[in-house]
Design a protein around this motif. Structure first.
Motif, PDB file in Angstrom:
ATOM      1  N   PRO A 192       0.827  -1.206   0.000  1.00  0.00           N
ATOM      2  CA  PRO A 192       0.000   0.000   0.000  1.00  0.00           C
ATOM      3  C   PRO A 192       0.870   1.268   0.000  1.00  0.00           C
ATOM      4  CG  PRO A 192      -0.933  -1.597   1.512  1.00  0.00           C
ATOM      5  CD  PRO A 192       0.380  -2.168   1.035  1.00  0.00           C
ATOM      6  N   GLY A 230       1.866   3.161  -5.201  1.00  0.00           N
ATOM      7  CA  GLY A 230       1.427   3.875  -6.415  1.00  0.00           C
ATOM      8  C   GLY A 230       0.540   3.054  -7.346  1.00  0.00           C
ATOM      9  N   LYS A 231      -0.082   2.009  -6.830  1.00  0.00           N
ATOM     10  CA  LYS A 231      -0.912   1.142  -7.686  1.00  0.00           C
ATOM     11  C   LYS A 231      -2.060   1.910  -8.339  1.00  0.00           C
ATOM     12  CE  LYS A 231      -1.775  -1.676  -4.236  1.00  0.00           C
ATOM     13  NZ  LYS A 231      -0.885  -1.036  -3.237  1.00  0.00           N
ATOM     14  N   SER A 266      -2.567   5.124  -8.708  1.00  0.00           N
ATOM     15  CA  SER A 266      -2.106   6.179  -9.627  1.00  0.00           C
ATOM     16  C   SER A 266      -1.692   5.582 -10.970  1.00  0.00           C
ATOM     17  CB  SER A 266      -0.906   6.927  -9.034  1.00  0.00           C
ATOM     18  OG  SER A 266      -1.146   7.274  -7.695  1.00  0.00           O
ATOM     19  N   ARG A 290       4.570   8.753   2.350  1.00  0.00           N
ATOM     20  CA  ARG A 290       3.230   8.567   1.754  1.00  0.00           C
ATOM     21  C   ARG A 290       2.249   7.975   2.768  1.00  0.00           C
ATOM     22  NH1 ARG A 290       4.875   5.868  -4.013  1.00  0.00           N
ATOM     23  NH2 ARG A 290       6.062   7.630  -4.836  1.00  0.00           N
ATOM     24  N   ARG A 308      -1.122   9.531   4.723  1.00  0.00           N
ATOM     25  CA  ARG A 308      -2.413   8.838   4.760  1.00  0.00           C
ATOM     26  C   ARG A 308      -2.912   8.600   6.183  1.00  0.00           C
ATOM     27  NH1 ARG A 308      -2.375   3.687   0.683  1.00  0.00           N
ATOM     28  NH2 ARG A 308      -2.808   4.869  -1.200  1.00  0.00           N
TER      29      ARG A 308
END
Ligand code: ADP
Length: 175
Positions: free
Chosen positions: A14, A17-18, A20, A107, A111
């Motif tokens: 997680p 960048g999946k 995106s 990142r 989140r």
């Protein structure tokens, strides 16, 4: 089974960048972005919510039933942080995205991940858990590892996958 369009898995820890990548790839190729997260929620393919991890506990059998017809038609980009559940016969390419720890830390902090989940995901990326899972589950020639630390890499990755798609279409055209 013959598909006129291939199915691609975009996987990775997680925050790698999946989503995106899938959105950009879907926009450029017309393939369908199949967000497993959205399917799990919309079709209730879960056994409840884990408060500690702040994530759904996925019922994999239900999930596979929910997406089977769509995936078997081909042309799906599957977006999920696991890949070993999808039957080999469904999948033509597995892209494992990778990211440096410090970038992933930023990142996931952004989140607002709970501490335990943040640490486990950082460990998972360092230990290459998803890459290993992909290599254990699929033939090595369809598993590709790509870096996703910045926008330039994302652009290059999408270019590469587009080129692969073009080649796949040529190889699989019935003409
Ligand atoms: P995932 O679907 O793997 O959880 P996302 O695509 O939601 O990851 O990306 C998480 C965050 O990181 C988003 O804010 C996104 O804009 C950013 N991000 C992801 N990949 C890149 C990249 N290659 N370059 C710059 N920002 C990225």
């Amino acid at each position: 089974m013959s598909r006129t369009l291939p199915n691609i898995i975009i996987t990775g820890t997680p925050g790698v960048g999946k989503t995106s990548h899938c959105e950009l790839l879907a926009e450029r190729t017309g393939l369908k972005h199949l967000s497993v997260n959205d399917v799990v929620k919309a079709k209730e393919c879960h056994e409840g919510y884990d408060e500690e991890y702040q994530s759904w506990i996925v019922d994999e059998d239900k999930l596979l039933d929910a997406i089977e017809d769509e995936v078997k038609q081909g042309g799906c980009i599957i977006d999920w942080h696991a890949c070993d559940l999808f039957p080999k016969s469904w999948i033509d390419l597995v892209v494992v995205l990778r990211v440096k720890s410090e970038v992933l830390y930023d990142r996931l902090t952004e989140r607002k991940y709970p501490e335990l989940k943040l640490q486990e995901n950082l460990d998972s990326e360092i230990m290459e858990v998803l890459l290993q899972e992909a290599r254990d589950s699929y033939d090595e020639e369809i598993v590709v590892e790509l870096q996703s630390n910045d926008a330039e890499q994302m652009d290059e990755n999408v270019d590469r996958i587009e080129a692969w798609l073009k080649q796949w279409k040529e190889n699989n055209s019935s003409a």
